[in-house]
Design an enzyme around this catalytic site. Structure first.
Site: not given
Length: 391
Positions: A30-31, A104, A209
Site C-alpha cells: 500500500e502506498q 466507509r 441515509y
C-alpha cells in the site's frame, strides 16, 4: 502459494483475507504511510454482507451500521413518493444476508484489523509488475523486488497496473459530480426526512441515509456537469450545494443548509475490458470495473471479486495460477460489467427532465416496485456469485 496484493482499499483488503482463507501467504503493498479515516457513507447490499460473513466480519461491521427498512424514491420539487423498495428483515430473509449502511471508514477498519500487521507493507509504491512462466514480481519505488506466484492489482480507478497489463487506458469522467457531507443526525431531526431516500430531478439527484449506528446522516447530491476534478477531499465553495439544488423540496434545501463542510468530487469510471488477467497477474475491484455509484454496488462488486478469487485459488498449486485466474475472471467479468452498465443507465434515468420522460420513468419505477418489492437493482444480490460452503 505466495500472493502479492497491490492496494489496501476495500477490494485489496478483502482479497488479502480471501486469499489467506484459501491457504495463500499474502503480502499487501500500500502506498499510503498509514490507514486513515476517509470517505463517507457506503451501502452494503446482501451480496456484500454475505462476503463479510464468510470473512467473519459481518457482526463487527453490522454493530456500527444501520439496517434501513426501505428505500423511498421521491420527486424533487415536492417530495411526493414515486415508489418504495423493501429492505430490512424482508431483504435479509429473501437473500440470506442483511442490507447495511455504514461509514466507509468503519468497514475499512474492520477489514484492516483482520489482516496480520506483518503482512502489510505501508508507504510502498508499486512502480512495476513483471512476470515469467514461474512467478510474478512487484518492484517498489524504494527498489525492492517482491516475488510471488501471483499478483492481484486492486489499485483503484487510476490503476497503474491496468496500464502496465493492457496499455494506455485512462479513467473516464462520467459527466457527473457529487457533493457529499456527513452531519450529526440530531441536527436534522426536525425535518421529517424519510430514513433512506433518493430524490430525482432534472439533471441531478439527491440521496441521504444514516450511518454509524444512526448517529450520522450521509448526504450525497449528484449533478450533471462538464468537468470536475476527481478528489475525495476537495471542498465545495460556500453554499455551492444550495445553488446546485435551487428550488428543490424545502426539506432538501434545509438539510443542505445545515451540512457545514461539503466536499465535491468528479465521478470517474473505467471502460469495460475484454479480460482482467494476464498470466499470473489480475485486476480486482475498481481497477477492473470502476463504476458510477448509482446502484450502490462499487464496493460490493469488489468484495464479491475477492470471494470468487479465493474460491478459484483454493487447492491450486503455483503451476496452475494462470488457469485459476482465468476461472476467476470467467466467473466475474460478465456479471460485474452488467452491474457497471446498469448503474450508468440508472444515472441517466434519475436525471430526466420534467415532463413526459420523467412521468414515464416514475410510472415504470412504480410498476417495477409492484412487481418486485426489492426493485430491479436487487438482481445483483443473488446467492450464486460465490461458493458459501465454507462460510
Amino acid at each position: 502459494m505466495r500472493a502479492i496484493v497491490v492496494g489496501a482499499g476495500i477490494g485489496g483488503l478483502a482479497a488479502t483475507l480471501s486469499l489467506r482463507r484459501a491457504g495463500c501467504e499474502v503480502t499487501l503493498v500500500e502506498q499510503a504511510p498509514r490507514f486513515t479515516e476517509i470517505g463517507a457513507g457506503i451501502q452494503l447490499a446482501p451480496n456484500a454482507t454475505r462476503v463479510l460473513r464468510r470473512l467473519g466480519l459481518l457482526d463487527a461491521v453490522a454493530a456500527r451500521s444501520v439496517r434501513p427498512s426501505r428505500l423511498s424514491f421521491r420527486t424533487w420539487s415536492d417530495g411526493g413518493e414515486i415508489c418504495h423498495y423493501a429492505l430490512g428483515r424482508e431483504a435479509e430473509d429473501a437473500f440470506g444476508a442483511p442490507y447495511l449502511q455504514a461509514h466507509r471508514a468503519d468497514l475499512h477498519e474492520a477489514l484492516a484489523a483482520a489482516v496480520p500487521p506483518g503482512s502489510v507493507r505501508l508507504n510502498s509504491v508499486a512502480v512495476a509488475i513483471d512476470q515469467d512462466d514461474d512467478s510474478a514480481t512487484v518492484t517498489t519505488a524504494a527498489g525492492e523486488r517482491l516475488e510471488a506466484d501471483l499478483v492481484v492489482a486492486a489499485d483503484g480507478v487510476r490503476s497503474s497496473a491496468r496500464r502496465w497489463l493492457f496499455g494506455p487506458d485512462e479513467a473516464l469522467f462520467s459527466g457527473t459530480a457529487a457533493y457529499r457531507a456527513l452531519l450529526p443526525a440530531e441536527r436534522v431531526a426536525d425535518l421529517d426526512l424519510p430514513e433512506y431516500a433518493l430524490w430525482l430531478g432534472p439533471g441531478r439527484h439527491f440521496v441521504h441515509y444514516r450511518v454509524r449506528r444512526g448517529e450520522l446522516l450521509n448526504v450525497v447530491g449528484v449533478v450533471g456537469t462538464d468537468a470536475a476534478r476527481e478528489s475525495w477531499t476537495a471542498r465545495a465553495e460556500p453554499e455551492e450545494q444550495l445553488r446546485a439544488f435551487e428550488g428543490w423540496d424545502p426539506r432538501v434545501r434545509s438539510l443542505l443548509g445545515r451540512t457545514g463542510t461539503v466536499l465535491r468530487y468528479g465521478i470517474h469510471t473505467r471502460a469495460p475490458l475484454a479480460r482482467w488477467n494476464l498470466g499470473r497477474v489480475t485486476l480486482l475491484g475498481d481497477s477492473a470495473h470502476a463504476m458510477v455509484p448509482f446502484h450502490a454496488q462499487g464496493a460490493a462488486q469488489a468484495l464479491v471479486d475477492a470471494a470468487v478469487l479465493g474460491d478459484c485459488l483454493a487447492d491450486t498449486g503455483p503451476a496452475d495460477v494462470p488457469e485459476a485466474l482465468d476461472r476467476y475472471v470467467g466467473r466475474r467479468l460478465t456479471a460485474a460489467t452488467r452491474v457497471q452498465a446498469g448503474s450508468a443507465r440508472a444515472g441517466e434515468d434519475y436525471h430526466l427532465p420534467d415532463g413526459p420522460e420523467a412521468d414515464a420513468r416514475n410510472a415504470r419505477l412504480a410498476a417495477q416496485a409492484a412487481e418486485n418489492r426489492f426493485g430491479p437493482h436487487a438482481g445483483a444480490w443473488g446467492t450464486d456469485t460465490f461458493d458459501e460452503r465454507a462460510s
